[in-house]
Design an enzyme around this catalytic site. Sequence first.
Site, PDB file in Angstrom:
ATOM      1  CD  GLU A  76      -2.940  -1.159   2.310  1.00 25.52           C
ATOM      2  OE1 GLU A  76      -4.081  -1.610   2.096  1.00 25.52           O
ATOM      3  OE2 GLU A  76      -2.567  -0.691   3.404  1.00 25.52           O
ATOM      4  CD  GLU A  95      -4.241  -6.176   2.728  1.00 24.57           C
ATOM      5  OE1 GLU A  95      -5.044  -5.467   3.374  1.00 24.57           O
ATOM      6  OE2 GLU A  95      -3.007  -6.107   2.884  1.00 24.57           O
TER       7      GLU A  95
END
Length: 584
Positions: free
Chosen positions: A157, A233
């Site tokens: 991320e 995710e």
Amino acid sequence: MNRFEIKEDFYLDGEKIKIISGGIHYFRVVPEYWRDRLEKIKALGCNTIETYVAWNVHEPKKGEFCFEGIADLGRFLALAQELGLWAIVRPSPYICAEWEFGGLPAWLLAEDGMRLRSSYEPYINHICDYYKKLFEVLAPLQVTNGGPILMFQIENEYGAYGEDSTYLESLKQIMEDNGVTVPFITSDGPWGDYLSCGKVEGVLQSGNFGSKAKEQFAVLKKHIGDKPLMCMEFWVGWFDAWGDKHHTEPPEKHAKELNDILELGNVNIYMAEGGTNFGFMNGANYYDRLTPDVTSYDYDALLTEDGQITEKYKAFQEVISRFRKVPQVELTTHIGRTSYGEVPVKEKVGLFEALDSIAVPEEHFYPQPMEKLGQAYGYILYRSELVRDKEIEKLFLFETNDRAKVYLDEKEIATLYDRELLAEKKVDKICGERLDILVENMGRVNYGIRMERQNKGIKGAVVLNGHQHYKWTHYPLPLDNLERLPFGKGYTKGLPAFYRFEFVAEEQKDGYLDTFLDVSGFGKGCAFINGFNLGRFWEIGPQGRLYVPGPLIHAGKNEIILFETEGKAADKITLCAEPKLDMA
């Protein structure tokens, strides 16, 4: 030897493969239960497992590497392969994961000027040293070498943190230099410019989200073009913070989203098994205030913290069966729950009485943070004799994280938490000879720009009555040597103390029996069983009991030690057959 390729779809040995992965972190599950959790993930219908790799688990001190016990990553991945599961590995080196400091080792903060998650040369050099050792384990386990690993993730991320493309390219190159031959992938939230900032040329981008799958995939598609869609995710639950609520959501909501994802692409379910933040390894978030995560990482996942199959698991299994044949899997590890009932306090000793037995003092003119003393986790006590400031009216702990308890001649005069540490504190005029400040590291922030400000303890100054106070004795308290506790040496009610309990368990012949530690009546602290740090407790909840895996319980006598900081204590603990994740 296999070949995994990313074209317009995922291909394994020339055949298309739909990746249905379950997220599980080996470092959050005792090794004796790895097989059980992996079997259940396979029985769910997954063909792949995914795990982060926590740098602070494998290099707890600079140059000292650990790949044994709960850190035996090679064994965990070999077990997955034995069960016919492929693997996605995210060695990042930053992982977030609601894990202490996002997986980064605390010793990085001992270096003045350290800059994280960037092409800052000293940081890169540390990664090079770590990756050299890590990929001695991982490189042989790639599919190209006959192992289970399909691909590696670069960073994590990153688009939500920075825009240093040189840094991301460096990570890719370091991994290739250490023998990586399988494809790479990145993962970012499909919002704003996160995907643009987290991009690495020639590397597949994936998305992280928990809802609105069709919309999120549409955004991702604009960035990746004719490449396979992957939700790295798929958030099926959420984590809990102290003082917050326990998060749960209805299974049918996420089951519908899973169906949408699988119709369009591939998935990694985050989390299939959440597990536990054993020890002091919970992370924290900081937006307008500090929110440290609880010990349980149950996450409202498909398997509970102790591996029980949930209704959400069954709903997901049904959805997955629409896309691939769900295998019949024999569960080979027998695990149950049991209660040992109430256990009375056997011995106790006060922190001040025990201090010289469990801490090696260091003298410094200015107060030093934990990291400068070589300490990563736990507590630290600062002590100073008062010469001029024998009557304290005002107190300011400048640049102190996270929670401090202040004592004058062993009488508590203040407890300061988070934002209370940002300003001067007026106290009742009180005279004394010795000042003690007990500071707790409640878990380093694991996300966002505050990560470079995570020195624990006192980094700045102690200001008494408007001026700095000098000459401090430092007592590091990582609590990794409790066998030295001098029980019986002394105890004062209302002050921090250690409490010892004993209970007897029968031999677990045909499997394991888990239990749950209830410390009702105690205020705040941490718990140990047979020397193993189970994690933190706090009366504010939401978590009301700590998970005790069966493999940690010995046949015969077992010892539990509590360290409690608030001076609140009961005369017993209880070992229960059920968890308690929501005290509301």
